[in-house]
Design a protein around this motif. Structure first.
Motif, PDB file in Angstrom:
ATOM      1  N   LEU A  15      -5.664  11.422  -3.209  1.00  0.00           N
ATOM      2  CA  LEU A  15      -5.467   9.984  -3.292  1.00  0.00           C
ATOM      3  C   LEU A  15      -6.420   9.183  -2.427  1.00  0.00           C
ATOM      4  O   LEU A  15      -6.762   9.589  -1.316  1.00  0.00           O
ATOM      5  CB  LEU A  15      -4.051   9.621  -2.836  1.00  0.00           C
ATOM      6  CG  LEU A  15      -2.887  10.152  -3.631  1.00  0.00           C
ATOM      7  CD1 LEU A  15      -1.580   9.697  -2.992  1.00  0.00           C
ATOM      8  CD2 LEU A  15      -2.962   9.686  -5.062  1.00  0.00           C
ATOM      9  N   VAL A  16      -6.783   8.025  -2.940  1.00  0.00           N
ATOM     10  CA  VAL A  16      -7.391   6.993  -2.120  1.00  0.00           C
ATOM     11  C   VAL A  16      -6.218   6.298  -1.452  1.00  0.00           C
ATOM     12  O   VAL A  16      -5.236   5.962  -2.116  1.00  0.00           O
ATOM     13  CB  VAL A  16      -8.183   5.980  -2.986  1.00  0.00           C
ATOM     14  CG1 VAL A  16      -8.607   4.781  -2.169  1.00  0.00           C
ATOM     15  CG2 VAL A  16      -9.370   6.662  -3.646  1.00  0.00           C
ATOM     16  N   THR A  17      -6.276   6.114  -0.152  1.00  0.00           N
ATOM     17  CA  THR A  17      -5.213   5.408   0.568  1.00  0.00           C
ATOM     18  C   THR A  17      -5.835   4.350   1.468  1.00  0.00           C
ATOM     19  O   THR A  17      -7.026   4.401   1.777  1.00  0.00           O
ATOM     20  CB  THR A  17      -4.356   6.363   1.432  1.00  0.00           C
ATOM     21  OG1 THR A  17      -5.200   6.998   2.396  1.00  0.00           O
ATOM     22  CG2 THR A  17      -3.645   7.407   0.590  1.00  0.00           C
ATOM     23  N   PHE A  18      -4.985   3.416   1.880  1.00  0.00           N
ATOM     24  CA  PHE A  18      -5.416   2.359   2.781  1.00  0.00           C
ATOM     25  C   PHE A  18      -4.564   2.365   4.037  1.00  0.00           C
ATOM     26  O   PHE A  18      -3.429   2.826   4.017  1.00  0.00           O
ATOM     27  CB  PHE A  18      -5.269   0.981   2.113  1.00  0.00           C
ATOM     28  CG  PHE A  18      -6.134   0.807   0.901  1.00  0.00           C
ATOM     29  CD1 PHE A  18      -7.513   0.750   1.008  1.00  0.00           C
ATOM     30  CD2 PHE A  18      -5.562   0.696  -0.354  1.00  0.00           C
ATOM     31  CE1 PHE A  18      -8.308   0.590  -0.113  1.00  0.00           C
ATOM     32  CE2 PHE A  18      -6.349   0.532  -1.479  1.00  0.00           C
ATOM     33  CZ  PHE A  18      -7.727   0.482  -1.358  1.00  0.00           C
ATOM     34  N   PRO A  40      -1.781   3.635  -2.411  1.00  0.00           N
ATOM     35  CA  PRO A  40      -0.784   3.573  -1.346  1.00  0.00           C
ATOM     36  C   PRO A  40      -1.377   3.126  -0.013  1.00  0.00           C
ATOM     37  O   PRO A  40      -2.554   3.362   0.271  1.00  0.00           O
ATOM     38  CB  PRO A  40      -0.290   5.021  -1.222  1.00  0.00           C
ATOM     39  CG  PRO A  40      -0.738   5.709  -2.467  1.00  0.00           C
ATOM     40  CD  PRO A  40      -1.968   4.999  -2.919  1.00  0.00           C
ATOM     41  N   VAL A  41      -0.533   2.503   0.790  1.00  0.00           N
ATOM     42  CA  VAL A  41      -0.878   2.128   2.159  1.00  0.00           C
ATOM     43  C   VAL A  41      -0.058   3.042   3.061  1.00  0.00           C
ATOM     44  O   VAL A  41       1.164   3.137   2.903  1.00  0.00           O
ATOM     45  CB  VAL A  41      -0.550   0.644   2.440  1.00  0.00           C
ATOM     46  CG1 VAL A  41      -0.930   0.273   3.866  1.00  0.00           C
ATOM     47  CG2 VAL A  41      -1.257  -0.260   1.430  1.00  0.00           C
ATOM     48  N   VAL A  42      -0.721   3.723   3.980  1.00  0.00           N
ATOM     49  CA  VAL A  42      -0.053   4.698   4.838  1.00  0.00           C
ATOM     50  C   VAL A  42      -0.342   4.422   6.309  1.00  0.00           C
ATOM     51  O   VAL A  42      -1.330   3.777   6.652  1.00  0.00           O
ATOM     52  CB  VAL A  42      -0.483   6.146   4.491  1.00  0.00           C
ATOM     53  CG1 VAL A  42      -0.052   6.522   3.080  1.00  0.00           C
ATOM     54  CG2 VAL A  42      -1.989   6.336   4.644  1.00  0.00           C
ATOM     55  N   HIS A  47       2.779   8.376   6.500  1.00  0.00           N
ATOM     56  CA  HIS A  47       4.016   7.845   5.924  1.00  0.00           C
ATOM     57  C   HIS A  47       3.698   6.624   5.070  1.00  0.00           C
ATOM     58  O   HIS A  47       2.881   5.786   5.450  1.00  0.00           O
ATOM     59  CB  HIS A  47       5.012   7.460   7.016  1.00  0.00           C
ATOM     60  CG  HIS A  47       5.484   8.631   7.811  1.00  0.00           C
ATOM     61  ND1 HIS A  47       5.008   8.894   9.066  1.00  0.00           N
ATOM     62  CD2 HIS A  47       6.366   9.605   7.507  1.00  0.00           C
ATOM     63  CE1 HIS A  47       5.593   9.989   9.526  1.00  0.00           C
ATOM     64  NE2 HIS A  47       6.404  10.448   8.585  1.00  0.00           N
ATOM     65  N   LEU A  48       4.367   6.517   3.949  1.00  0.00           N
ATOM     66  CA  LEU A  48       4.155   5.419   3.017  1.00  0.00           C
ATOM     67  C   LEU A  48       4.672   4.109   3.586  1.00  0.00           C
ATOM     68  O   LEU A  48       5.831   4.006   3.973  1.00  0.00           O
ATOM     69  CB  LEU A  48       4.864   5.729   1.686  1.00  0.00           C
ATOM     70  CG  LEU A  48       4.702   4.717   0.572  1.00  0.00           C
ATOM     71  CD1 LEU A  48       3.248   4.630   0.121  1.00  0.00           C
ATOM     72  CD2 LEU A  48       5.606   5.099  -0.599  1.00  0.00           C
ATOM     73  N   LEU A  49       3.805   3.103   3.649  1.00  0.00           N
ATOM     74  CA  LEU A  49       4.175   1.766   4.142  1.00  0.00           C
ATOM     75  C   LEU A  49       4.268   0.747   3.010  1.00  0.00           C
ATOM     76  O   LEU A  49       4.975  -0.247   3.125  1.00  0.00           O
ATOM     77  CB  LEU A  49       3.147   1.266   5.154  1.00  0.00           C
ATOM     78  CG  LEU A  49       2.928   2.103   6.396  1.00  0.00           C
ATOM     79  CD1 LEU A  49       1.807   1.514   7.232  1.00  0.00           C
ATOM     80  CD2 LEU A  49       4.209   2.210   7.192  1.00  0.00           C
ATOM     81  N   GLY A  50       3.511   0.976   1.950  1.00  0.00           N
ATOM     82  CA  GLY A  50       3.479   0.034   0.846  1.00  0.00           C
ATOM     83  C   GLY A  50       2.430   0.428  -0.164  1.00  0.00           C
ATOM     84  O   GLY A  50       1.894   1.533  -0.112  1.00  0.00           O
ATOM     85  N   LEU A  51       2.161  -0.496  -1.080  1.00  0.00           N
ATOM     86  CA  LEU A  51       1.120  -0.311  -2.085  1.00  0.00           C
ATOM     87  C   LEU A  51       0.232  -1.540  -2.101  1.00  0.00           C
ATOM     88  O   LEU A  51       0.714  -2.658  -1.899  1.00  0.00           O
ATOM     89  CB  LEU A  51       1.718  -0.153  -3.485  1.00  0.00           C
ATOM     90  CG  LEU A  51       2.395   1.154  -3.833  1.00  0.00           C
ATOM     91  CD1 LEU A  51       2.967   1.084  -5.242  1.00  0.00           C
ATOM     92  CD2 LEU A  51       1.431   2.320  -3.739  1.00  0.00           C
ATOM     93  N   VAL A  74      -4.922  -5.752   4.717  1.00  0.00           N
ATOM     94  CA  VAL A  74      -4.118  -5.149   3.662  1.00  0.00           C
ATOM     95  C   VAL A  74      -2.643  -5.460   3.900  1.00  0.00           C
ATOM     96  O   VAL A  74      -1.913  -5.817   2.972  1.00  0.00           O
ATOM     97  CB  VAL A  74      -4.378  -3.627   3.590  1.00  0.00           C
ATOM     98  CG1 VAL A  74      -3.338  -2.926   2.746  1.00  0.00           C
ATOM     99  CG2 VAL A  74      -5.788  -3.356   3.071  1.00  0.00           C
ATOM    100  N   ALA A  75      -2.194  -5.369   5.145  1.00  0.00           N
ATOM    101  CA  ALA A  75      -0.780  -5.620   5.473  1.00  0.00           C
ATOM    102  C   ALA A  75      -0.335  -7.020   5.084  1.00  0.00           C
ATOM    103  O   ALA A  75       0.827  -7.227   4.736  1.00  0.00           O
ATOM    104  CB  ALA A  75      -0.534  -5.395   6.962  1.00  0.00           C
TER     105      ALA A  75
END
Length: 137
Positions: A15-18, A40-42, A47-51, A74-75
């Motif tokens: 996965l590409v994550t942010f 996904p934002v980790v 840990h998953l924080l959001g998308l 991003v947040a």
């Protein structure tokens, strides 16, 4: 039977994550470079924080233009309430979710940790493989 096909059999694991503190325009560059519509934002532990989706980015840009503030993190624009699916769920459950909720992708969780992502296209691959061979490939 398709109910025997599990999400984990067709999910994407590379996965590409942010990160939440990443600059929004840098995240947009990543989405465009990878030709994806969201990721996904980790946190630092994974840990998953959001998308973060294209829609989130557009909303952030529009909001910033009204206030004459470009960018952000991003947040500041990500979707925090994230629906997800268990890695051992059957592929039919994922398909139903996509149809009824209108989502394009779902983070895949295993024992509370992000382990992948399943998309509508992944479900179509599973159905095609099952249709051609009677069992998952």
């Amino acid at each position: 039977m398709l109910k025997s096909v599990k999400v984990r059999d067709y999910m994407t694991i590379d996965l590409v994550t942010f990160k939440a503190d990443m600059d929004l325009f840098r995240a947009i560059d990543v989405l465009l470079a990878h030709r994806i519509s969201g990721a996904p934002v980790v946190d630092d532990e994974g840990h998953l924080l959001g998308l973060l989706s294209e829609s989130d980015c557009l909303r952030g840009i529009l909001s910033g233009s009204y206030h004459e503030e470009a960018g952000g993190t991003v947040a500041s624009v990500m979707t925090v309430v994230v629906e997800n699916i268990d890695a051992d769920a059957d592929i039919i459950k994922a398909a139903e979710h996509f149809i009824h909720k209108g989502r394009r992708r779902l983070p895949v969780m295993d024992e509370g940790l992000l382990v992948g992502q399943i998309s509508r296209r992944d479900v179509l691959r599973a159905v095609k493989a099952y249709n051609e061979h009677g069992a998952p490939k």
